[in-house]
Design a protein around this motif. Structure first.
Motif: not given
Length: 225
Positions: A101-107, A129-134, A213-221
């Motif tokens: 999750i720390s590698d995701l660029r999304q909020r 805590h640092s991984l999530f904004e809410t 596998e989530l990173a691949d989904i997000v990166d492709h999107s």
């Protein structure tokens, strides 16, 4: 392909191992004994553990001549204490793949049917805590039972916090998939060991075996590949 600006996560079964049903049943029996109900049928204990509805709770309390608010306060308190204990003694821990999750660029945010104070504990105890904004869990009240997923109440609060335009929800249950779609979100169903053989009556947008596998989904999107 859809581009996501926000990713929301369930907690139990996604970030951390889910609570054992035996632990929750023990806390429930302790709560029942504490309010004077020592001999409650096993199917009533199971109903409370397995996602009790408001209607079921009032029916069970009526059957055993219990004051619902008093019992539920005891049940929520003892259930949470039992969860804290299993985390502290190492019987329950976080999943290794949460680090992706720390590698995701999304909020990112967390939305769980567990207690809000338990989610606070999890994020603090496992330094997440640092991984999530809410983050949102439910209040320890009877009324909050009606706000659990598949109700979209807490998902919508998190989406508002993050000003999401296009969001993805990551969960491990059918109610997670249903709630996501009701809230206008795409869904990811993670088939971890505890839900490997679950048959879904709804179709998630994506199905994966772990968060890697989530990173691949997000990166492709994002790239449109």
């Amino acid at each position: 392909m859809t581009t996501y600006d926000t990713v929301l996560f369930d907690s139990d079964g996604i970030l951390v191992e889910p609570p054992a049903s035996e632990t929750q049943a023990g806390a429930t029996r302790d709560a029942l004994r504490s309010v004077g109900a020592a001999n409650v049928e096993a199917h009533h204990v199971d109903a409370i553990v397995e996602g009790v509805t408001l209607e079921d709770l009032y029916e069970i309390c009526s059957t055993h001549d219990l004051e619902p608010e008093r019992f539920w306060e005891a049940r929520e308190r003892l259930d949470e204490e039992s969860q804290f204990e299993t985390f502290r003694d190492g019987a329950r821990t976080r999943y290794e793949d949460v680090t992706v999750i720390s590698d995701l660029r999304q909020r990112c945010g967390v939305v769980s049917n567990n207690h809000h104070s338990t989610i606070e504990f999890v994020l603090e105890y496992f330094d997440l805590h640092s991984l999530f904004e809410t983050y949102y869990g439910r209040e320890k009240t009877i009324e909050s039972l009606e706000l659990k997923k598949p109700n979209t109440y807490y998902l919508e609060k998190a989406l508002d916090d993050l000003e999401a335009d296009s969001a993805l929800y990551v969960g491990d249950s059918e109610s997670d998939v249903i709630a996501a779609h009701r809230a206008g979100m795409d869904s990811v169903f993670v088939r971890r060991n505890h839900c490997r053989s679950v048959d879904l009556s709804v179709t998630p947008t994506y199905e994966v075996s772990d968060l890697l596998e989530l990173a691949d989904i997000v990166d492709h999107s994002e790239t449109g590949r």
